[in-house]
Design a protein around this motif. Sequence first.
Motif, mmCIF file in Angstrom:
data_model
loop_
_atom_site.group_PDB
_atom_site.id
_atom_site.type_symbol
_atom_site.label_atom_id
_atom_site.label_comp_id
_atom_site.label_asym_id
_atom_site.label_seq_id
_atom_site.Cartn_x
_atom_site.Cartn_y
_atom_site.Cartn_z
ATOM 1 N N ALA A 207 -29.989 39.099 60.642
ATOM 2 C CA ALA A 207 -31.030 40.018 61.143
ATOM 3 C C ALA A 207 -31.292 41.123 60.120
ATOM 4 N N TRP A 208 -30.236 41.629 59.526
ATOM 5 C CA TRP A 208 -30.422 42.674 58.507
ATOM 6 C C TRP A 208 -31.221 42.154 57.312
ATOM 7 N N MET A 209 -30.882 40.938 56.884
ATOM 8 C CA MET A 209 -31.624 40.380 55.744
ATOM 9 C C MET A 209 -33.087 40.176 56.111
ATOM 10 N N ALA A 210 -33.322 39.641 57.316
ATOM 11 C CA ALA A 210 -34.707 39.423 57.749
ATOM 12 C C ALA A 210 -35.443 40.763 57.841
ATOM 13 N N GLY A 211 -34.770 41.758 58.397
ATOM 14 C CA GLY A 211 -35.371 43.084 58.482
ATOM 15 C C GLY A 211 -35.669 43.642 57.104
ATOM 16 N N GLY A 212 -34.760 43.419 56.174
ATOM 17 C CA GLY A 212 -34.948 43.895 54.796
ATOM 18 C C GLY A 212 -36.137 43.238 54.120
ATOM 19 N N PHE A 213 -36.297 41.936 54.363
ATOM 20 C CA PHE A 213 -37.469 41.256 53.793
ATOM 21 C C PHE A 213 -38.756 41.855 54.363
ATOM 22 N N ALA A 214 -38.736 42.112 55.674
ATOM 23 C CA ALA A 214 -39.923 42.715 56.303
ATOM 24 C C ALA A 214 -40.199 44.098 55.724
ATOM 25 N N LEU A 215 -39.143 44.856 55.501
ATOM 26 C CA LEU A 215 -39.295 46.216 54.960
ATOM 27 C C LEU A 215 -39.976 46.193 53.586
ATOM 28 N N TRP A 216 -39.504 45.325 52.705
ATOM 29 C CA TRP A 216 -39.962 45.374 51.314
ATOM 30 C C TRP A 216 -41.222 44.556 51.045
ATOM 31 N N TRP A 217 -41.508 43.598 51.907
ATOM 32 C CA TRP A 217 -42.601 42.665 51.632
ATOM 33 C C TRP A 217 -43.947 43.348 51.364
ATOM 34 N N PRO A 218 -44.389 44.307 52.173
ATOM 35 C CA PRO A 218 -45.692 44.937 51.897
ATOM 36 C C PRO A 218 -45.746 45.631 50.537
ATOM 37 N N ALA A 219 -44.595 45.974 49.990
ATOM 38 C CA ALA A 219 -44.583 46.707 48.714
ATOM 39 C C ALA A 219 -44.408 45.788 47.512
ATOM 40 N N VAL A 220 -43.822 44.612 47.715
ATOM 41 C CA VAL A 220 -43.542 43.756 46.554
ATOM 42 C C VAL A 220 -44.184 42.373 46.660
ATOM 43 N N VAL B 209 -41.980 56.409 54.677
ATOM 44 C CA VAL B 209 -42.014 56.458 56.156
ATOM 45 C C VAL B 209 -40.957 55.515 56.740
ATOM 46 N N GLN B 210 -40.730 54.399 56.072
ATOM 47 C CA GLN B 210 -39.738 53.438 56.582
ATOM 48 C C GLN B 210 -38.326 54.040 56.649
ATOM 49 N N THR B 211 -38.081 55.052 55.854
ATOM 50 C CA THR B 211 -36.726 55.627 55.845
ATOM 51 C C THR B 211 -36.515 56.628 56.990
ATOM 52 N N ILE B 212 -37.576 56.986 57.671
ATOM 53 C CA ILE B 212 -37.450 58.064 58.664
ATOM 54 C C ILE B 212 -36.677 57.649 59.927
ATOM 55 N N PRO B 213 -37.013 56.488 60.545
ATOM 56 C CA PRO B 213 -36.330 56.188 61.823
ATOM 57 C C PRO B 213 -34.812 56.050 61.717
ATOM 58 N N ALA B 214 -34.316 55.718 60.537
ATOM 59 C CA ALA B 214 -32.852 55.565 60.392
ATOM 60 C C ALA B 214 -32.127 56.874 60.659
ATOM 61 N N ILE B 215 -32.877 57.955 60.708
ATOM 62 C CA ILE B 215 -32.238 59.241 60.976
ATOM 63 C C ILE B 215 -31.599 59.260 62.374
ATOM 64 N N PHE B 216 -32.124 58.436 63.285
ATOM 65 C CA PHE B 216 -31.577 58.459 64.656
ATOM 66 C C PHE B 216 -30.168 57.879 64.724
ATOM 67 N N PRO B 217 -29.956 56.640 64.263
ATOM 68 C CA PRO B 217 -28.562 56.159 64.280
ATOM 69 C C PRO B 217 -27.660 56.976 63.354
ATOM 70 N N LEU C 158 -23.621 57.640 54.797
ATOM 71 C CA LEU C 158 -23.987 56.553 53.874
ATOM 72 C C LEU C 158 -25.406 56.065 54.155
ATOM 73 N N MET C 159 -25.706 55.980 55.436
ATOM 74 C CA MET C 159 -27.014 55.459 55.831
ATOM 75 C C MET C 159 -28.147 56.271 55.193
ATOM 76 N N LYS C 160 -27.969 57.586 55.156
ATOM 77 C CA LYS C 160 -29.028 58.432 54.606
ATOM 78 C C LYS C 160 -28.792 58.768 53.128
ATOM 79 N N VAL C 161 -27.550 59.064 52.777
ATOM 80 C CA VAL C 161 -27.281 59.558 51.413
ATOM 81 C C VAL C 161 -27.296 58.417 50.390
ATOM 82 N N VAL C 162 -26.960 57.222 50.821
ATOM 83 C CA VAL C 162 -27.016 56.077 49.904
ATOM 84 C C VAL C 162 -28.206 55.180 50.243
#
Lengths: 267, 195
Positions: free
Chosen positions: A154-167, A186-194, A231-235
Amino acid sequence: MDRAAVTWWCAATGLPWAWEWRAYPGVWIFVALLAVVYSRTFRVAGHRIADRHAAFGIGLVWLALDWPLGALGGYLASAHTGQFILLALAAPPFLLLACRPALERAPVRSALRFLAHPLPAFAIYNTVMLITHIPRVVDALMPSQVGSLIIDLAWMAGGFALWWPAVAPARYRRLSPPLAMGYLFVQTIPAIFPAAALVFGSYPLYRLYELAPRVTPLLTPAYDHQIAGLLMKVVGDPIVWIGIAVIFFQWANAERRADLATPSGNR
Amino acid sequence: MVVVVLVASLGCSEAAPTPDLAGALLPKASPRPAFTLTALDGSRFDFEERTRGRLTLLFFGYANCPDVCPATMANLGAVMNKLTSQDRRQIDVVFVTTDPDRDTRDRLAEWLGRFDRETVGLSGSADELAQAQRAAGVGVAVRDSSAGRYTVSHAAQVLVYSPDDSSHIAYPFGTRQAQWAADIPVLLRRWTGPR
Protein backbone atom coordinates in the motif's frame (compact mmCIF):
# COMPACT_ATOMS: atom_id res chain seq x y z
CA MET A 1 16.05 -25.58 6.95
CA ASP A 2 12.87 -26.32 8.81
CA ARG A 3 10.02 -25.24 6.55
CA ALA A 4 7.94 -24.09 9.47
CA ALA A 5 10.77 -21.83 10.57
CA VAL A 6 10.93 -19.90 7.30
CA THR A 7 9.70 -16.35 7.69
CA TRP A 8 8.92 -15.00 4.26
CA TRP A 9 8.15 -11.41 5.10
CA CYS A 10 9.14 -9.20 8.01
CA ALA A 11 6.36 -8.84 10.57
CA ALA A 12 5.98 -8.26 14.28
CA THR A 13 6.73 -11.54 16.02
CA GLY A 14 6.68 -10.52 19.67
CA LEU A 15 9.93 -12.41 20.13
CA PRO A 16 12.81 -10.66 21.85
CA TRP A 17 14.92 -8.65 19.42
CA ALA A 18 18.41 -9.89 18.62
CA TRP A 19 20.97 -8.40 16.26
CA GLU A 20 21.18 -11.67 14.40
CA TRP A 21 20.72 -11.71 10.67
CA ARG A 22 17.62 -13.49 9.47
CA ALA A 23 16.62 -14.51 5.97
CA TYR A 24 13.39 -13.22 4.46
CA PRO A 25 13.06 -15.07 1.14
CA GLY A 26 9.79 -13.34 0.29
CA VAL A 27 11.58 -10.01 0.30
CA TRP A 28 14.28 -11.32 -2.02
CA ILE A 29 11.69 -12.74 -4.40
CA PHE A 30 9.83 -9.43 -4.40
CA VAL A 31 12.98 -7.43 -5.06
CA ALA A 32 14.02 -9.85 -7.80
CA LEU A 33 10.54 -9.55 -9.29
CA LEU A 34 10.89 -5.76 -9.43
CA ALA A 35 14.21 -6.15 -11.24
CA VAL A 36 12.77 -8.67 -13.69
CA VAL A 37 9.69 -6.54 -14.40
CA TYR A 38 11.92 -3.55 -15.04
CA SER A 39 14.34 -5.36 -17.30
CA ARG A 40 11.66 -7.26 -19.25
CA THR A 41 8.93 -4.62 -19.47
CA PHE A 42 10.33 -1.15 -18.95
CA ARG A 43 14.01 -1.22 -19.73
CA VAL A 44 15.02 0.69 -22.86
CA ALA A 45 18.43 -0.19 -24.22
CA GLY A 46 20.90 2.65 -24.00
CA HIS A 47 19.12 4.54 -21.21
CA ARG A 48 21.82 4.19 -18.60
CA ILE A 49 20.35 6.86 -16.37
CA ALA A 50 17.08 4.95 -16.26
CA ASP A 51 19.02 1.82 -15.33
CA ARG A 52 20.66 3.71 -12.50
CA HIS A 53 17.30 5.03 -11.35
CA ALA A 54 15.92 1.49 -11.37
CA ALA A 55 18.89 0.10 -9.46
CA PHE A 56 18.68 2.86 -6.86
CA GLY A 57 14.92 2.61 -6.48
CA ILE A 58 14.98 -1.17 -6.15
CA GLY A 59 17.88 -0.85 -3.71
CA LEU A 60 15.81 1.47 -1.53
CA VAL A 61 12.91 -0.98 -1.59
CA TRP A 62 15.25 -3.77 -0.57
CA LEU A 63 16.70 -1.66 2.22
CA ALA A 64 13.23 -0.93 3.55
CA LEU A 65 11.97 -4.50 3.47
CA ASP A 66 14.89 -6.70 4.42
CA TRP A 67 16.77 -7.24 7.67
CA PRO A 68 17.49 -5.20 9.73
CA LEU A 69 15.10 -2.33 8.96
CA GLY A 70 12.25 -4.57 7.85
CA ALA A 71 12.56 -6.71 10.95
CA LEU A 72 12.90 -3.69 13.23
CA GLY A 73 9.65 -2.43 11.76
CA GLY A 74 7.95 -5.05 13.91
CA TYR A 75 9.51 -3.66 17.08
CA LEU A 76 9.86 0.09 16.69
CA ALA A 77 7.44 2.70 15.41
CA SER A 78 10.49 4.70 14.31
CA ALA A 79 11.76 1.84 12.15
CA HIS A 80 8.25 1.38 10.76
CA THR A 81 8.27 5.06 9.81
CA GLY A 82 11.70 4.60 8.22
CA GLN A 83 10.17 1.92 6.04
CA PHE A 84 7.32 4.23 5.14
CA ILE A 85 9.73 6.97 4.14
CA LEU A 86 11.72 4.65 1.91
CA LEU A 87 8.78 2.84 0.34
CA ALA A 88 6.35 5.72 -0.12
CA LEU A 89 8.58 8.75 -0.49
CA ALA A 90 12.10 7.81 -1.58
CA ALA A 91 11.88 4.77 -3.86
CA PRO A 92 8.83 5.56 -6.06
CA PRO A 93 10.25 8.59 -7.92
CA PHE A 94 13.32 6.59 -8.93
CA LEU A 95 11.24 3.63 -10.06
CA LEU A 96 8.90 5.90 -12.03
CA LEU A 97 11.81 7.74 -13.64
CA ALA A 98 13.31 4.38 -14.55
CA CYS A 99 10.10 3.44 -16.35
CA ARG A 100 9.59 6.80 -18.03
CA PRO A 101 11.55 6.13 -21.26
CA ALA A 102 9.46 3.04 -21.93
CA LEU A 103 6.23 4.78 -21.03
CA GLU A 104 7.06 7.64 -23.41
CA ARG A 105 7.05 5.14 -26.27
CA ALA A 106 4.07 3.04 -25.20
CA PRO A 107 0.45 3.95 -25.94
CA VAL A 108 -1.10 6.28 -23.40
CA ARG A 109 -3.22 4.44 -20.85
CA SER A 110 -6.29 6.29 -19.69
CA ALA A 111 -5.98 5.08 -16.10
CA LEU A 112 -2.46 6.46 -15.85
CA ARG A 113 -3.59 9.69 -17.42
CA PHE A 114 -6.34 9.99 -14.82
CA LEU A 115 -3.83 9.33 -12.05
CA ALA A 116 -1.63 12.13 -13.34
CA HIS A 117 -4.27 14.61 -12.21
CA PRO A 118 -3.29 16.07 -8.86
CA LEU A 119 -6.64 15.55 -7.15
CA PRO A 120 -6.89 11.76 -7.49
CA ALA A 121 -3.19 11.49 -6.73
CA PHE A 122 -3.62 13.60 -3.61
CA ALA A 123 -6.63 11.56 -2.53
CA ILE A 124 -4.99 8.18 -3.13
CA TYR A 125 -1.68 8.96 -1.44
CA ASN A 126 -3.21 10.60 1.60
CA THR A 127 -5.90 7.98 2.01
CA VAL A 128 -3.21 5.30 2.00
CA MET A 129 -0.95 7.33 4.28
CA LEU A 130 -3.69 8.07 6.81
CA ILE A 131 -5.30 4.62 6.84
CA THR A 132 -1.97 2.83 7.23
CA HIS A 133 -1.21 4.97 10.27
CA ILE A 134 -4.47 4.30 12.11
CA PRO A 135 -3.54 2.42 15.30
CA ARG A 136 -6.17 -0.28 14.83
CA VAL A 137 -4.94 -0.96 11.30
CA VAL A 138 -1.27 -1.10 12.28
CA ASP A 139 -1.92 -3.21 15.37
CA ALA A 140 -4.07 -5.61 13.38
CA LEU A 141 -1.92 -5.98 10.27
CA MET A 142 1.67 -5.80 11.45
CA PRO A 143 1.73 -9.04 13.48
CA SER A 144 1.08 -11.11 10.38
CA GLN A 145 3.35 -11.48 7.38
CA VAL A 146 0.44 -10.99 4.98
CA GLY A 147 -0.71 -7.91 6.87
CA SER A 148 2.78 -6.46 6.87
CA LEU A 149 3.06 -7.17 3.13
CA ILE A 150 -0.25 -5.38 2.54
CA ILE A 151 1.02 -2.29 4.36
CA ASP A 152 4.28 -2.32 2.42
CA LEU A 153 2.51 -2.69 -0.93
CA ALA A 154 0.00 0.00 0.00
CA TRP A 155 2.84 2.39 0.80
CA MET A 156 4.51 1.70 -2.53
CA ALA A 157 1.22 2.16 -4.39
CA GLY A 158 0.59 5.37 -2.47
CA GLY A 159 4.10 6.55 -3.30
CA PHE A 160 3.58 5.94 -7.00
CA ALA A 161 0.35 7.94 -6.83
CA LEU A 162 2.13 10.75 -4.98
CA TRP A 163 4.96 11.15 -7.49
CA TRP A 164 3.22 10.27 -10.75
CA PRO A 165 1.74 13.74 -11.53
CA ALA A 166 5.21 15.24 -11.11
CA VAL A 167 7.34 12.69 -12.97
CA ALA A 168 4.99 11.10 -15.51
CA PRO A 169 5.90 11.40 -19.20
CA ALA A 170 4.74 14.67 -20.71
CA ARG A 171 2.15 12.79 -22.81
CA TYR A 172 0.31 12.00 -19.61
CA ARG A 173 -0.24 15.71 -19.02
CA ARG A 174 2.41 15.87 -16.37
CA LEU A 175 2.05 18.95 -14.24
CA SER A 176 4.05 21.96 -15.34
CA PRO A 177 7.07 22.58 -13.09
CA PRO A 178 5.48 25.36 -11.00
CA LEU A 179 2.32 23.32 -10.50
CA ALA A 180 4.32 20.18 -9.75
CA MET A 181 6.30 22.01 -7.08
CA GLY A 182 3.15 23.37 -5.48
CA TYR A 183 1.42 20.03 -5.74
CA LEU A 184 4.28 18.18 -4.05
CA PHE A 185 4.44 20.73 -1.27
CA VAL A 186 0.71 20.37 -0.61
CA GLN A 187 1.13 16.59 -0.52
CA THR A 188 3.37 16.92 2.52
CA ILE A 189 0.77 18.74 4.59
CA PRO A 190 -1.66 15.97 5.68
CA ALA A 191 1.17 13.89 7.17
CA ILE A 192 1.26 16.46 9.93
CA PHE A 193 -1.74 14.72 11.53
CA PRO A 194 -0.20 11.30 12.20
CA ALA A 195 3.15 12.95 12.90
CA ALA A 196 1.61 15.25 15.51
CA ALA A 197 -0.29 12.37 17.09
CA LEU A 198 2.97 10.44 17.40
CA VAL A 199 4.99 13.31 18.78
CA PHE A 200 2.48 14.98 21.05
CA GLY A 201 0.33 12.06 22.16
CA SER A 202 0.14 11.65 25.92
CA TYR A 203 0.59 7.91 25.56
CA PRO A 204 1.92 5.62 22.82
CA LEU A 205 -0.38 5.40 19.85
CA TYR A 206 0.30 1.85 18.76
CA ARG A 207 -0.30 -1.09 21.08
CA LEU A 208 2.12 -3.15 19.03
CA TYR A 209 5.06 -0.82 19.57
CA GLU A 210 4.13 0.00 23.15
CA LEU A 211 4.28 -3.65 24.19
CA ALA A 212 6.92 -4.98 21.80
CA PRO A 213 10.13 -6.33 23.33
CA ARG A 214 12.56 -3.45 23.61
CA VAL A 215 15.37 -3.24 21.08
CA THR A 216 17.36 -1.07 23.45
CA PRO A 217 16.38 0.02 26.94
CA LEU A 218 17.15 3.62 26.02
CA LEU A 219 14.39 3.69 23.44
CA THR A 220 11.22 3.69 25.50
CA PRO A 221 7.86 3.43 23.73
CA ALA A 222 7.32 7.16 24.25
CA TYR A 223 10.67 8.16 22.73
CA ASP A 224 10.19 5.67 19.92
CA HIS A 225 6.82 7.16 19.00
CA GLN A 226 8.19 10.69 19.18
CA ILE A 227 11.12 9.80 16.94
CA ALA A 228 8.69 8.19 14.50
CA GLY A 229 6.64 11.37 14.32
CA LEU A 230 9.71 13.54 13.90
CA LEU A 231 11.12 11.27 11.18
CA MET A 232 7.90 11.60 9.27
CA LYS A 233 8.30 15.36 9.00
CA VAL A 234 12.02 15.99 9.50
CA VAL A 235 13.17 13.30 7.07
CA GLY A 236 10.04 12.56 5.04
CA ASP A 237 9.23 16.11 4.03
CA PRO A 238 12.78 17.02 2.96
CA ILE A 239 12.77 14.06 0.58
CA VAL A 240 9.79 15.60 -1.17
CA TRP A 241 11.46 19.01 -1.01
CA ILE A 242 14.51 17.52 -2.74
CA GLY A 243 12.13 16.43 -5.49
CA ILE A 244 10.78 19.98 -5.62
CA ALA A 245 14.31 21.35 -5.85
CA VAL A 246 15.20 18.97 -8.68
CA ILE A 247 12.09 20.02 -10.61
CA PHE A 248 12.94 23.67 -9.99
CA PHE A 249 16.51 23.42 -11.21
CA GLN A 250 15.53 21.34 -14.24
CA TRP A 251 12.90 23.95 -15.06
CA ALA A 252 15.38 26.80 -14.59
CA ASN A 253 17.93 25.06 -16.81
CA ALA A 254 15.31 24.43 -19.46
CA GLU A 255 14.28 28.07 -19.40
CA ARG A 256 17.88 29.19 -19.67
CA ARG A 257 18.51 26.86 -22.58
CA ALA A 258 15.37 28.14 -24.26
CA ASP A 259 16.52 31.71 -23.76
CA LEU A 260 19.92 30.92 -25.21
CA ALA A 261 18.36 29.18 -28.18
CA THR A 262 16.10 32.12 -28.96
CA PRO A 263 17.64 34.77 -31.28
CA SER A 264 18.04 37.95 -29.26
CA GLY A 265 16.11 40.04 -31.80
CA ASN A 266 13.00 38.00 -31.20
CA ARG A 267 12.97 38.45 -27.46
CA MET B 1 13.64 -17.34 23.41
CA VAL B 2 10.17 -17.33 24.59
CA VAL B 3 9.25 -16.53 28.12
CA VAL B 4 6.58 -18.96 29.12
CA VAL B 5 4.29 -17.08 31.38
CA LEU B 6 3.04 -19.15 34.20
CA VAL B 7 -0.64 -19.12 34.76
CA ALA B 8 -0.93 -17.67 38.17
CA SER B 9 -2.77 -19.62 40.78
CA LEU B 10 -4.79 -16.48 41.32
CA GLY B 11 -6.73 -17.74 38.38
CA CYS B 12 -6.59 -14.81 36.02
CA SER B 13 -8.27 -16.95 33.39
CA GLU B 14 -11.30 -17.08 35.62
CA ALA B 15 -11.23 -13.40 36.39
CA ALA B 16 -13.84 -11.21 34.83
CA PRO B 17 -13.17 -7.87 33.19
CA THR B 18 -14.65 -4.95 35.01
CA PRO B 19 -16.77 -2.51 33.04
CA ASP B 20 -14.81 0.57 33.98
CA LEU B 21 -11.35 -0.88 34.60
CA ALA B 22 -8.88 -2.50 32.22
CA GLY B 23 -7.83 -5.13 34.74
CA ALA B 24 -9.50 -8.43 35.43
CA LEU B 25 -11.62 -8.61 38.55
CA LEU B 26 -10.66 -11.57 40.71
CA PRO B 27 -13.40 -14.04 41.57
CA LYS B 28 -12.47 -13.74 45.21
CA ALA B 29 -10.50 -11.00 46.90
CA SER B 30 -7.24 -12.14 48.43
CA PRO B 31 -5.51 -10.52 51.39
CA ARG B 32 -2.34 -8.49 51.16
CA PRO B 33 0.42 -11.10 51.39
CA ALA B 34 2.91 -11.33 54.21
CA PHE B 35 6.54 -11.74 53.24
CA THR B 36 9.79 -10.10 54.09
CA LEU B 37 12.57 -9.52 51.58
CA THR B 38 15.66 -7.36 51.22
CA ALA B 39 15.34 -3.86 49.77
CA LEU B 40 17.95 -2.28 47.53
CA ASP B 41 19.53 -0.44 50.45
CA GLY B 42 20.08 -3.75 52.22
CA SER B 43 17.34 -3.25 54.79
CA ARG B 44 14.65 -5.82 55.44
CA PHE B 45 11.32 -4.96 53.88
CA ASP B 46 8.18 -6.36 55.44
CA PHE B 47 5.77 -6.09 52.53
CA GLU B 48 2.57 -6.39 54.51
CA GLU B 49 3.60 -3.88 57.13
CA ARG B 50 5.29 -1.34 54.86
CA THR B 51 2.52 -1.18 52.29
CA ARG B 52 -0.48 -1.56 54.60
CA GLY B 53 -3.43 0.65 53.73
CA ARG B 54 -1.86 1.84 50.50
CA LEU B 55 -2.52 1.17 46.84
CA THR B 56 0.26 -1.25 45.94
CA LEU B 57 1.23 -2.60 42.54
CA LEU B 58 3.25 -5.79 42.90
CA PHE B 59 5.13 -7.40 40.04
CA PHE B 60 7.47 -10.38 39.93
CA GLY B 61 10.11 -10.32 37.21
CA TYR B 62 13.79 -9.92 36.44
CA ALA B 63 16.06 -7.34 34.90
CA ASN B 64 17.35 -9.58 32.08
CA CYS B 65 13.82 -10.37 30.99
CA PRO B 66 13.68 -9.79 27.22
CA ASP B 67 10.05 -8.92 26.83
CA VAL B 68 7.37 -8.84 29.54
CA CYS B 69 9.23 -7.16 32.40
CA PRO B 70 10.75 -4.18 30.58
CA ALA B 71 7.47 -3.50 28.79
CA THR B 72 5.46 -3.75 32.01
CA MET B 73 7.84 -1.66 34.07
CA ALA B 74 8.29 0.91 31.29
CA ASN B 75 4.55 1.36 31.02
CA LEU B 76 4.05 1.57 34.76
CA GLY B 77 7.00 3.93 35.11
CA ALA B 78 5.77 6.21 32.35
CA VAL B 79 2.39 6.51 34.02
CA MET B 80 3.81 6.95 37.54
CA ASN B 81 5.98 9.77 36.28
CA LYS B 82 2.93 11.56 34.94
CA LEU B 83 0.79 11.29 38.07
CA THR B 84 0.30 14.27 40.29
CA SER B 85 2.69 14.18 43.23
CA GLN B 86 -0.33 13.82 45.53
CA ASP B 87 -1.49 10.65 43.75
CA ARG B 88 2.04 9.31 43.37
CA ARG B 89 2.63 9.57 47.12
CA GLN B 90 -0.31 7.24 47.72
CA ILE B 91 1.03 4.42 45.57
CA ASP B 92 3.75 1.84 46.07
CA VAL B 93 5.16 0.05 43.05
CA VAL B 94 7.02 -3.02 44.25
CA PHE B 95 9.18 -5.13 41.98
CA VAL B 96 10.34 -8.49 43.31
CA THR B 97 13.10 -10.20 41.37
CA THR B 98 12.74 -13.80 40.30
CA ASP B 99 16.40 -13.97 39.31
CA PRO B 100 18.39 -13.18 42.44
CA ASP B 101 21.68 -14.47 41.03
CA ARG B 102 21.89 -11.84 38.31
CA ASP B 103 19.74 -9.14 39.88
CA THR B 104 22.24 -7.76 42.34
CA ARG B 105 21.18 -4.69 44.26
CA ASP B 106 23.21 -2.42 41.97
CA ARG B 107 21.90 -4.07 38.84
CA LEU B 108 18.30 -3.90 40.05
CA ALA B 109 18.65 -0.29 41.16
CA GLU B 110 20.08 0.70 37.80
CA TRP B 111 17.42 -1.20 35.88
CA LEU B 112 14.44 0.01 37.90
CA GLY B 113 15.82 3.53 37.83
CA ARG B 114 15.34 3.59 34.08
CA PHE B 115 11.60 3.46 34.58
CA ASP B 116 10.71 5.06 37.89
CA ARG B 117 13.12 5.94 40.64
CA GLU B 118 10.50 5.44 43.35
CA THR B 119 9.87 1.79 42.54
CA VAL B 120 10.73 -0.45 45.46
CA GLY B 121 13.05 -3.27 44.38
CA LEU B 122 13.18 -6.40 46.48
CA SER B 123 15.33 -9.48 46.43
CA GLY B 124 16.14 -12.36 48.74
CA SER B 125 17.19 -15.94 48.85
CA ALA B 126 15.57 -18.46 46.53
CA ASP B 127 13.48 -19.74 49.41
CA GLU B 128 12.37 -16.28 50.46
CA LEU B 129 11.41 -15.39 46.90
CA ALA B 130 9.49 -18.62 46.46
CA GLN B 131 7.65 -17.94 49.70
CA ALA B 132 6.81 -14.43 48.56
CA GLN B 133 5.37 -15.71 45.29
CA ARG B 134 3.32 -18.34 47.07
CA ALA B 135 2.06 -15.74 49.52
CA ALA B 136 1.01 -13.54 46.62
CA GLY B 137 -0.76 -16.46 45.04
CA VAL B 138 1.29 -16.67 41.86
CA GLY B 139 3.19 -19.62 40.50
CA VAL B 140 6.80 -19.79 41.60
CA ALA B 141 9.15 -18.68 38.82
CA VAL B 142 11.19 -21.34 37.07
CA ARG B 143 14.62 -20.84 35.56
CA ASP B 144 14.93 -22.10 32.01
CA SER B 145 18.53 -23.26 32.02
CA SER B 146 18.47 -24.92 28.62
CA ALA B 147 20.23 -21.93 27.09
CA GLY B 148 23.52 -20.36 28.13
CA ARG B 149 21.85 -17.04 28.79
CA TYR B 150 18.90 -18.38 30.64
CA THR B 151 15.46 -16.91 30.93
CA VAL B 152 13.03 -17.17 33.82
CA SER B 153 9.40 -18.13 33.44
CA HIS B 154 7.36 -16.07 35.85
CA ALA B 155 3.93 -14.66 36.49
CA ALA B 156 3.26 -11.80 34.13
CA GLN B 157 0.41 -9.96 35.77
CA VAL B 158 0.60 -6.92 38.00
CA LEU B 159 -1.13 -7.64 41.31
CA VAL B 160 -2.99 -4.70 42.76
CA TYR B 161 -3.58 -4.37 46.50
CA SER B 162 -6.09 -1.74 47.44
CA PRO B 163 -6.15 0.46 50.53
CA ASP B 164 -8.48 -2.14 52.11
CA ASP B 165 -5.46 -4.51 52.08
CA SER B 166 -7.02 -6.89 49.61
CA SER B 167 -6.44 -7.68 45.99
CA HIS B 168 -9.60 -7.42 43.94
CA ILE B 169 -8.10 -7.01 40.51
CA ALA B 170 -5.03 -7.99 38.51
CA TYR B 171 -3.65 -6.51 35.32
CA PRO B 172 -2.41 -8.93 32.69
CA PHE B 173 0.55 -8.32 30.45
CA GLY B 174 -0.57 -6.06 27.66
CA THR B 175 -2.09 -3.38 29.83
CA ARG B 176 -1.35 -0.11 28.12
CA GLN B 177 -0.15 3.17 29.56
CA ALA B 178 -3.41 4.89 28.74
CA GLN B 179 -5.30 2.15 30.58
CA TRP B 180 -3.10 2.46 33.66
CA ALA B 181 -3.48 6.21 33.57
CA ALA B 182 -7.26 5.90 33.48
CA ASP B 183 -7.45 3.18 36.13
CA ILE B 184 -5.03 4.36 38.80
CA PRO B 185 -7.13 7.29 39.98
CA VAL B 186 -10.09 4.90 40.20
CA LEU B 187 -8.05 2.29 42.07
CA LEU B 188 -6.94 4.93 44.56
CA ARG B 189 -10.52 5.63 45.51
CA ARG B 190 -12.17 2.23 45.20
CA TRP B 191 -11.98 -0.56 47.74
CA THR B 192 -11.00 1.79 50.51
CA GLY B 193 -13.57 0.36 52.91
CA PRO B 194 -13.00 -1.15 56.33
CA ARG B 195 -10.24 -3.68 56.48
